[in-house]
Design a protein around this motif. Structure first.
Motif, mmCIF file in Angstrom:
data_model
loop_
_atom_site.group_PDB
_atom_site.id
_atom_site.type_symbol
_atom_site.label_atom_id
_atom_site.label_comp_id
_atom_site.label_asym_id
_atom_site.label_seq_id
_atom_site.Cartn_x
_atom_site.Cartn_y
_atom_site.Cartn_z
ATOM 1 N N PRO A 1 0.824 -1.222 0.000
ATOM 2 C CA PRO A 1 0.000 0.000 0.000
ATOM 3 C C PRO A 1 0.857 1.270 0.000
ATOM 4 O O PRO A 1 1.890 1.343 0.673
ATOM 5 N N VAL A 2 0.398 2.231 -0.774
ATOM 6 C CA VAL A 2 1.025 3.554 -0.795
ATOM 7 C C VAL A 2 -0.044 4.538 -0.325
ATOM 8 O O VAL A 2 -1.096 4.655 -0.934
ATOM 9 N N VAL A 3 0.247 5.216 0.777
ATOM 10 C CA VAL A 3 -0.728 6.098 1.418
ATOM 11 C C VAL A 3 -0.214 7.531 1.389
ATOM 12 O O VAL A 3 0.971 7.786 1.624
ATOM 13 N N SER A 4 -1.129 8.451 1.128
ATOM 14 C CA SER A 4 -0.816 9.878 1.155
ATOM 15 C C SER A 4 -1.828 10.568 2.060
ATOM 16 O O SER A 4 -3.011 10.236 2.040
ATOM 17 N N ILE A 5 -1.350 11.527 2.855
ATOM 18 C CA ILE A 5 -2.245 12.305 3.719
ATOM 19 C C ILE A 5 -2.040 13.790 3.453
ATOM 20 O O ILE A 5 -0.915 14.291 3.484
ATOM 21 N N ASP A 6 -3.141 14.469 3.197
ATOM 22 C CA ASP A 6 -3.154 15.924 3.071
ATOM 23 C C ASP A 6 -4.057 16.467 4.168
ATOM 24 O O ASP A 6 -5.132 15.918 4.418
ATOM 25 N N VAL A 7 -3.629 17.538 4.809
ATOM 26 C CA VAL A 7 -4.462 18.176 5.826
ATOM 27 C C VAL A 7 -5.370 19.170 5.110
ATOM 28 O O VAL A 7 -4.898 20.132 4.514
ATOM 29 N N LEU A 8 -6.673 18.904 5.150
ATOM 30 C CA LEU A 8 -7.645 19.785 4.498
ATOM 31 C C LEU A 8 -8.005 20.962 5.378
ATOM 32 O O LEU A 8 -8.240 22.069 4.890
ATOM 33 N N HIS A 9 -8.091 20.708 6.683
ATOM 34 C CA HIS A 9 -8.506 21.750 7.620
ATOM 35 C C HIS A 9 -7.789 21.527 8.949
ATOM 36 O O HIS A 9 -7.934 20.470 9.557
ATOM 37 N N PHE A 10 -7.000 22.519 9.349
ATOM 38 C CA PHE A 10 -6.301 22.455 10.637
ATOM 39 C C PHE A 10 -7.251 22.891 11.747
ATOM 40 O O PHE A 10 -8.153 23.704 11.522
ATOM 41 N N ARG A 11 -7.014 22.408 12.960
ATOM 42 C CA ARG A 11 -7.790 22.902 14.093
ATOM 43 C C ARG A 11 -7.424 24.380 14.298
ATOM 44 O O ARG A 11 -6.333 24.815 13.939
ATOM 45 N N PRO A 12 -8.336 25.162 14.874
ATOM 46 C CA PRO A 12 -8.117 26.606 14.983
ATOM 47 C C PRO A 12 -7.082 26.972 16.049
ATOM 48 O O PRO A 12 -6.695 26.149 16.878
ATOM 49 N N VAL A 13 -6.663 28.235 16.003
ATOM 50 C CA VAL A 13 -5.849 28.817 17.072
ATOM 51 C C VAL A 13 -6.738 29.797 17.821
ATOM 52 O O VAL A 13 -7.750 30.269 17.294
ATOM 53 N N TYR A 14 -6.367 30.079 19.045
ATOM 54 C CA TYR A 14 -7.153 30.980 19.883
ATOM 55 C C TYR A 14 -6.242 32.095 20.364
ATOM 56 O O TYR A 14 -5.081 31.851 20.714
ATOM 57 N N ILE A 15 -6.766 33.306 20.373
ATOM 58 C CA ILE A 15 -5.993 34.425 20.902
ATOM 59 C C ILE A 15 -6.836 35.101 21.974
ATOM 60 O O ILE A 15 -8.014 35.403 21.760
ATOM 61 N N ILE A 16 -6.219 35.258 23.151
ATOM 62 C CA ILE A 16 -6.923 35.824 24.299
ATOM 63 C C ILE A 16 -6.089 36.961 24.880
ATOM 64 O O ILE A 16 -4.908 37.100 24.576
ATOM 65 N N GLY A 17 -6.715 37.739 25.718
ATOM 66 C CA GLY A 17 -5.995 38.808 26.400
ATOM 67 C C GLY A 17 -6.144 40.128 25.678
ATOM 68 O O GLY A 17 -7.206 40.450 25.144
ATOM 69 N N GLU A 18 -5.076 40.863 25.625
ATOM 70 C CA GLU A 18 -5.094 42.254 25.182
ATOM 71 C C GLU A 18 -4.962 42.416 23.661
ATOM 72 O O GLU A 18 -3.996 42.970 23.141
ATOM 73 N N VAL A 19 -5.983 41.889 22.967
ATOM 74 C CA VAL A 19 -6.167 42.156 21.542
ATOM 75 C C VAL A 19 -7.583 42.695 21.372
ATOM 76 O O VAL A 19 -8.447 42.466 22.210
ATOM 77 N N ASN A 20 -7.809 43.410 20.289
ATOM 78 C CA ASN A 20 -9.104 44.055 20.093
ATOM 79 C C ASN A 20 -10.254 43.071 19.869
ATOM 80 O O ASN A 20 -11.385 43.356 20.247
ATOM 81 N N GLU A 21 -9.972 41.930 19.249
ATOM 82 C CA GLU A 21 -11.018 40.949 18.972
ATOM 83 C C GLU A 21 -10.536 39.552 19.344
ATOM 84 O O GLU A 21 -10.196 38.749 18.468
ATOM 85 N N PRO A 22 -10.470 39.230 20.639
ATOM 86 C CA PRO A 22 -10.034 37.894 21.032
ATOM 87 C C PRO A 22 -11.020 36.843 20.507
ATOM 88 O O PRO A 22 -12.192 37.136 20.298
ATOM 89 N N GLY A 23 -10.505 35.635 20.285
ATOM 90 C CA GLY A 23 -11.403 34.585 19.834
ATOM 91 C C GLY A 23 -10.689 33.470 19.116
ATOM 92 O O GLY A 23 -9.467 33.309 19.208
ATOM 93 N N GLU A 24 -11.465 32.716 18.357
ATOM 94 C CA GLU A 24 -10.992 31.561 17.610
ATOM 95 C C GLU A 24 -10.753 31.987 16.165
ATOM 96 O O GLU A 24 -11.605 32.633 15.553
ATOM 97 N N TYR A 25 -9.601 31.587 15.614
ATOM 98 C CA TYR A 25 -9.262 31.950 14.246
ATOM 99 C C TYR A 25 -8.691 30.752 13.518
ATOM 100 O O TYR A 25 -8.055 29.877 14.118
ATOM 101 N N GLY A 26 -8.913 30.724 12.220
ATOM 102 C CA GLY A 26 -8.384 29.646 11.397
ATOM 103 C C GLY A 26 -6.869 29.693 11.337
ATOM 104 O O GLY A 26 -6.268 30.768 11.283
ATOM 105 N N TYR A 27 -6.264 28.522 11.365
ATOM 106 C CA TYR A 27 -4.813 28.411 11.289
ATOM 107 C C TYR A 27 -4.372 28.487 9.830
ATOM 108 O O TYR A 27 -5.025 27.938 8.945
ATOM 109 N N ALA A 28 -3.258 29.155 9.598
ATOM 110 C CA ALA A 28 -2.635 29.189 8.276
ATOM 111 C C ALA A 28 -1.202 28.712 8.423
ATOM 112 O O ALA A 28 -0.513 29.064 9.383
ATOM 113 N N SER A 29 -0.762 27.915 7.495
ATOM 114 C CA SER A 29 0.589 27.366 7.540
ATOM 115 C C SER A 29 1.617 28.499 7.610
ATOM 116 O O SER A 29 1.504 29.497 6.904
#
Length: 173
Positions: A88-116
């Protein structure tokens, strides 16, 4: 030679070992495209469950948590080779990464999509920038799951991984 090995082991232990990693590993919340070449019925898009596993046709549940995509490819190929397919030859591509979270002293804290290739400054930009109270020299990245989360002192150029929580602390003066 023994001194070099001992030094490497000590550096690994002091740095937090795997927890302070900067290499992407698969975990719950990721969505993967798994392709088994010449086997369309075994290929498809799969979500990684809360336990860090995927359920694949023919072979059932395979745990991929904490594996790099390359290691996961090999794991799946090994299971398929154990009585199911010859080579068997297997290939894996990540279609969607789990999000990152930013908290504290930013104007819009929350959940955001991860980018490589994301770093802390990119995440702060997604969060609308720093507030006037932000201590830009005191940034903490919380990495890992609840059962093994570690805090890493960071700066604006520090690499962010999927699932990280970035905490921008408040300055006092």
């Amino acid at each position: 030679m023994k001194n070099i090995i001992l030094t490497a082991i000590l550096l690994f232990a002091v740095s937090g070992g795997v927890h302070a990693q900067t290499v992407y590993t698969i975990d719950s919340g990721d969505k993967l495209r798994i392709t088994v070449f010449d086997e369309e019925s075994l290929s498809g898009d799969f979500s990684v469950g809360a336990d860090g596993s995927v359920t694949l046709p023919l072979i059932g549940t395979v745990t991929l948590r904490d594996l790099t995509p390359q290691a996961a490819q090999q794991t799946i190929a090994n299971v398929l080779a154990d009585g199911y397919l010859r080579h068997p030859v297997v290939s894996i591509d990540v279609l969607h990464f789990r999000p990152v979270y930013i908290i504290g002293e930013v104007n819009e804290p929350g959940e955001y999509g991860y980018a490589s290739g994301m770093n802390v400054l990119n995440a702060v930009a997604l969060g609308g920038g720093y507030t006037y109270r932000a201590d830009q020299d005191d940034i903490i990245i919380m990495r890992g799951r609840d059962d093994n989360r570690v805090e890493i002192q960071a700066n604006e150029q520090s690499i962010v991984l999927p699932g990280d929580i970035i905490h921008i602390t408040e300055r006092y003066f």
